[in-house]
Each structure stands twice: as C-alpha cells, then as structure tokens.
Design a protein around this motif. Structure first.
Motif, PDB file in Angstrom:
ATOM      1  N   LEU A  56       0.854  -1.182   0.000  1.00 46.64           N
ATOM      2  CA  LEU A  56       0.000   0.000   0.000  1.00 46.64           C
ATOM      3  C   LEU A  56       0.891   1.232   0.000  1.00 46.64           C
ATOM      4  N   ASN A  57       0.654   2.159  -0.904  1.00 42.98           N
ATOM      5  CA  ASN A  57       1.429   3.396  -0.988  1.00 42.98           C
ATOM      6  C   ASN A  57       0.464   4.560  -1.155  1.00 42.98           C
ATOM      7  N   GLY A  58       0.606   5.572  -0.323  1.00 40.99           N
ATOM      8  CA  GLY A  58      -0.293   6.700  -0.443  1.00 40.99           C
ATOM      9  C   GLY A  58       0.147   7.885   0.381  1.00 40.99           C
ATOM     10  N   HIS A  59      -0.715   8.881   0.433  1.00 38.37           N
ATOM     11  CA  HIS A  59      -0.451  10.049   1.257  1.00 38.37           C
ATOM     12  C   HIS A  59      -1.777  10.630   1.719  1.00 38.37           C
ATOM     13  N   THR A  60      -1.720  11.388   2.805  1.00 39.72           N
ATOM     14  CA  THR A  60      -2.915  12.035   3.324  1.00 39.72           C
ATOM     15  C   THR A  60      -2.555  13.404   3.866  1.00 39.72           C
ATOM     16  N   GLY A  61      -3.418  14.364   3.600  1.00 41.97           N
ATOM     17  CA  GLY A  61      -3.266  15.705   4.134  1.00 41.97           C
ATOM     18  C   GLY A  61      -4.589  16.165   4.707  1.00 41.97           C
ATOM     19  N   GLN A  62      -4.580  17.266   5.428  1.00 46.50           N
ATOM     20  CA  GLN A  62      -5.794  17.728   6.083  1.00 46.50           C
ATOM     21  C   GLN A  62      -6.043  19.199   5.793  1.00 46.50           C
ATOM     22  N   LYS A  63      -7.294  19.518   5.513  1.00 43.09           N
ATOM     23  CA  LYS A  63      -7.759  20.897   5.405  1.00 43.09           C
ATOM     24  C   LYS A  63      -8.884  21.068   6.421  1.00 43.09           C
ATOM     25  N   THR A  64      -8.682  21.933   7.399  1.00 44.48           N
ATOM     26  CA  THR A  64      -9.644  22.065   8.489  1.00 44.48           C
ATOM     27  C   THR A  64     -10.462  23.337   8.361  1.00 44.48           C
ATOM     28  N   ARG A  65     -11.687  23.271   8.859  1.00 41.64           N
ATOM     29  CA  ARG A  65     -12.591  24.420   8.863  1.00 41.64           C
ATOM     30  C   ARG A  65     -13.625  24.204   9.956  1.00 41.64           C
ATOM     31  N   PHE A  66     -14.201  25.305  10.444  1.00 44.76           N
ATOM     32  CA  PHE A  66     -15.242  25.213  11.467  1.00 44.76           C
ATOM     33  C   PHE A  66     -16.616  25.312  10.813  1.00 44.76           C
ATOM     34  N   SER A  67     -17.556  24.546  11.358  1.00 43.46           N
ATOM     35  CA  SER A  67     -18.942  24.586  10.917  1.00 43.46           C
ATOM     36  C   SER A  67     -19.813  24.534  12.168  1.00 43.46           C
ATOM     37  N   GLY A  68     -20.349  25.685  12.549  1.00 44.13           N
ATOM     38  CA  GLY A  68     -21.117  25.734  13.782  1.00 44.13           C
ATOM     39  C   GLY A  68     -20.218  25.480  14.981  1.00 44.13           C
ATOM     40  N   THR A  69     -20.552  24.458  15.735  1.00 43.62           N
ATOM     41  CA  THR A  69     -19.753  24.114  16.921  1.00 43.62           C
ATOM     42  C   THR A  69     -18.831  22.928  16.660  1.00 43.62           C
ATOM     43  N   SER A  70     -18.691  22.532  15.385  1.00 44.42           N
ATOM     44  CA  SER A  70     -17.875  21.369  15.046  1.00 44.42           C
ATOM     45  C   SER A  70     -16.661  21.776  14.218  1.00 44.42           C
ATOM     46  N   LEU A  71     -15.634  20.959  14.289  1.00 47.13           N
ATOM     47  CA  LEU A  71     -14.445  21.131  13.467  1.00 47.13           C
ATOM     48  C   LEU A  71     -14.500  20.110  12.341  1.00 47.13           C
ATOM     49  N   ILE A  72     -14.427  20.566  11.088  1.00 46.81           N
ATOM     50  CA  ILE A  72     -14.453  19.680   9.933  1.00 46.81           C
ATOM     51  C   ILE A  72     -13.031  19.513   9.415  1.00 46.81           C
ATOM     52  N   CYS A  73     -12.622  18.286   9.211  1.00 43.37           N
ATOM     53  CA  CYS A  73     -11.294  18.000   8.675  1.00 43.37           C
ATOM     54  C   CYS A  73     -11.470  17.219   7.373  1.00 43.37           C
ATOM     55  N   ASP A  74     -11.232  17.888   6.254  1.00 42.82           N
ATOM     56  CA  ASP A  74     -11.303  17.222   4.950  1.00 42.82           C
ATOM     57  C   ASP A  74      -9.958  16.561   4.657  1.00 42.82           C
ATOM     58  N   GLN A  75      -9.984  15.257   4.431  1.00 44.84           N
ATOM     59  CA  GLN A  75      -8.757  14.513   4.185  1.00 44.84           C
ATOM     60  C   GLN A  75      -8.444  14.525   2.678  1.00 44.84           C
ATOM     61  N   VAL A  76      -7.285  15.046   2.363  1.00 40.77           N
ATOM     62  CA  VAL A  76      -6.850  15.158   0.970  1.00 40.77           C
ATOM     63  C   VAL A  76      -5.817  14.078   0.684  1.00 40.77           C
ATOM     64  N   GLY A  77      -5.955  13.419  -0.448  1.00 42.46           N
ATOM     65  CA  GLY A  77      -4.991  12.385  -0.814  1.00 42.46           C
ATOM     66  C   GLY A  77      -5.684  11.094  -1.206  1.00 42.46           C
ATOM     67  N   HIS A  78      -4.892  10.101  -1.554  1.00 45.35           N
ATOM     68  CA  HIS A  78      -5.420   8.799  -1.956  1.00 45.35           C
ATOM     69  C   HIS A  78      -4.329   7.750  -1.760  1.00 45.35           C
ATOM     70  N   SER A  79      -4.740   6.503  -1.807  1.00 50.21           N
ATOM     71  CA  SER A  79      -3.811   5.391  -1.604  1.00 50.21           C
ATOM     72  C   SER A  79      -4.040   4.327  -2.653  1.00 50.21           C
ATOM     73  N   VAL A  80      -2.999   3.551  -2.921  1.00 51.57           N
ATOM     74  CA  VAL A  80      -3.069   2.465  -3.889  1.00 51.57           C
ATOM     75  C   VAL A  80      -2.628   1.165  -3.218  1.00 51.57           C
ATOM     76  N   VAL A  81      -3.477   0.165  -3.285  1.00 52.71           N
ATOM     77  CA  VAL A  81      -3.156  -1.162  -2.755  1.00 52.71           C
ATOM     78  C   VAL A  81      -2.944  -2.100  -3.927  1.00 52.71           C
ATOM     79  N   LYS A  82      -1.828  -2.810  -3.931  1.00 52.09           N
ATOM     80  CA  LYS A  82      -1.525  -3.764  -4.997  1.00 52.09           C
ATOM     81  C   LYS A  82      -1.553  -5.190  -4.444  1.00 52.09           C
ATOM     82  N   LEU A  83      -2.362  -6.034  -5.081  1.00 53.52           N
ATOM     83  CA  LEU A  83      -2.380  -7.463  -4.783  1.00 53.52           C
ATOM     84  C   LEU A  83      -1.509  -8.114  -5.851  1.00 53.52           C
ATOM     85  N   HIS A  84      -0.234  -8.280  -5.533  1.00 57.65           N
ATOM     86  CA  HIS A  84       0.743  -8.686  -6.544  1.00 57.65           C
ATOM     87  C   HIS A  84       0.454 -10.073  -7.120  1.00 57.65           C
TER      88      HIS A  84
END
Length: 311
Positions: free
Chosen positions: A78-106
């Motif tokens: 499995l090879n990938g990456h993840t990043g976060q973009k955060t923002r507030f919505s009302g009384t909650s914190l929203i974290c949008d996860q940016v990125g993707h991963s690739v799984v190889k079944l060799h």
C-alpha cells in the motif's frame, strides 16, 4: 471487491474509533514536524507474515504524510499520502482529508485506489470531543468494479452514530443498478444485500476483530527523526501531568524547526524527504481515476499525484 470493502471498513474502525479507550474522549494530537518518521511492524497472524509500515511527514504547510505498508509473504503493498484541510462549521471542526492510496495485490495482478472520508470533531465546546465521519469515499479496482461509500452522523433527534452505506457496481454497468449494498455502523455491525433481493446477510462485526500485535523499536534503537524520539520529553511531561514542562519542550522543537527552515531559505536549499518522492501524475492513480470519473458517481479528482515510496 467485497473483501476489499470489508478490509476498508475495518480500517476505519481501527483509525477513528478503537484507538480511543472506552469512556475517554479524543485528545489533541501532536503536530508532526517536517521530516518526522515512524516505523512499526504488525506481527504475523495465521501464517500471513509480518506487515511493515513506513511513514514520513513530507510537508508541514500544508500538513501531508506519506506512507508505505507492505507484507511480502502475502504479496500486498500500500502506498499513499494524506493531508488535512480544516474548517469550522457551527460548533464542530471539519477535517477534509486530501490524498489517496493504492493497494496492490501482486499475486492477483489487481490494484485498488481508495480515498478517505471527511472527519467531524464534535463535542469541542463541552470538552468531550469525539470523531464522526461525513461525506463520501471511493474505491476503484483495475478489475472493473468500484464502490461508493456515504457516511452520516447521528442527528439531534434521531439517527445512528457512525452509519455508512456502500454500493458496489461495475464500471461498465448501469449506475442505477448495484451488485451489492452494504450498510451499518463502521464501528460495529453491518450487513450486505445482493441486488434484486430483500434478504440481508451479516457482513462485518468489527467488535469481534482482534488487531495484530504491534512492534516498535525501543527508544535507544530509534533514529533522531522518529516520532517517539522527537517527542520523548514532551510525552514524559504529559504523563507526569506537568503541562509547563510539556509546553517548554514543545516550543524547543518548534523553534528548532523554524531555525532550520530559515537556514534553508537563506542558503536557497530545498528540503527533500528521505523515503518518498512526489510524482506529479502517477500512472496507476491517473488510470484508476479516469475509470472512476467515467461513472456517474460524485467523485472529483483534485490531483493524480502521489508521494511514492523510494524502494
């Protein structure tokens, strides 16, 4: 694809639910520094072999982590990456996860690309924060099947906490017709229903799963950039309930990293990760994104790039 979805749902529970002890709340995590590394190994389960994990913080602004996971005996990587973009919505914190991963079944010559859902951190103002998943995530396989997963959180009056609904379809098929519908709680039980039938069967009960044993080298064996070495003094102070010392040690780390960046800027040098390199348009990801975009799903690719592990 059904088996991959089962693994994917179990990974959600492991990432966002089971790691928090029962009766406790979410804690504010450390902010990884640029170049921070983490290595571990999951022990052998039922003769499947060990699974090795390599993580590196490849960017600080914005925060991005590259990771590579491999089980040579099982023929899976499995090879990938993840990043976060955060923002507030009302009384909650929203974290949008940016990125993707690739799984190889060799051994099967199959590849699966998947994305991650957004996170909602609720209960902040009550000092009892907890995580729920929102939005959509997607899985696309080279075998011609794809899955869309929709997440919903518990409402003020009704609704089930940690609910998800997943549809498995063929890329070449009618988007209104699904092969299987999987529904339930990603932190508990879920069921699967074949298209054209009303009878649901048990799919997964994550509460019955036992995680593999986790192995991490002792502090003495770890390198200077490994997480537990970097944050050792901060962690010790937190365990001792000494917030003043924890703050002082945290500031030392942050000031050191600022000084290192200032020196790079002055010398005109570019920092480079040790274990990963950026590929602007990774061919496998680009091909799988095209397959997924050709369907009538809501998937929109922000990038076909990936932080690829340097073997």
């Amino acid at each position: 694809m059904i088996r991959f979805v089962k693994w994917y749902i179990s990974s959600l529970n492991a990432s966002y639910s089971s790691r928090v002890p029962k009766g406790e709340w979410e804690k504010k995590p450390y902010n990884p520094v640029l170049g921070e590394q983490y290595f571990m190994t999951w022990g052998d389960v039922d003769g499947c072999g060990e699974t090795k994990v390599i993580c590196e913080q490849v960017s600080h602004h914005p925060p991005v982590t590259g990771f590579y996971i491999e089980n040579e005996k099982a023929g899976i990587s499995l090879n990938g990456h993840t990043g976060q973009k955060t923002r507030f919505s009302g009384t909650s914190l929203i974290c949008d996860q940016v990125g993707h991963s690739v799984v190889k079944l060799h051994s099967r010559d199959e590849t699966y690309m998947f994305t991650s859902p957004s996170l909602t951190v609720n209960g902040i103002w009550y000092a009892a924060p907890y995580v729920e998943l929102t939005g959509h995530s997607y899985i696309q396989s080279t075998s011609g099947f794809y899955a869309t997963i929709e997440y919903s959180s518990r409402g003020w009056i009704s609704g089930e906490r940690n609910h998800f609904k997943c549809y498995i379809r063929k890329n070449a098929g009618n988007s209104k017709e699904y092969m299987h519908k999987i529904e339930g709680q990603w932190s508990a039980k879920s069921t699967i229903t074949a298209y054209g039938t009303k009878a649901s069967k048990p799919f997964l009960d994550v509460t019955q799963l036992k995680p593999a044993e986790m192995h991490v080298k002792s502090l003495e064996e770890q390198g200077e950039m490994e997480s537990r070495r970097i944050w050792q003094k901060v962690s010790e102070a937190i365990r001792a309930n000494d917030t003043q010392t924890a703050g002082v040690e945290k500031s030392k780390i942050e000031n050191q990293k600022r000084a290192e960046k200032a020196e790079r800027d002055q010398n005109g040098t570019q920092w480079e990760p040790t274990y990963f390199h950026w590929v602007e348009s990774e061919p496998t990801i680009a091909a799988l994104q095209r397959m997924l975009s050709s369907t009538k799903s809501k998937f929109e690719a922000s990038s076909s790039g990936n932080w690829v592990y340097k073997k």
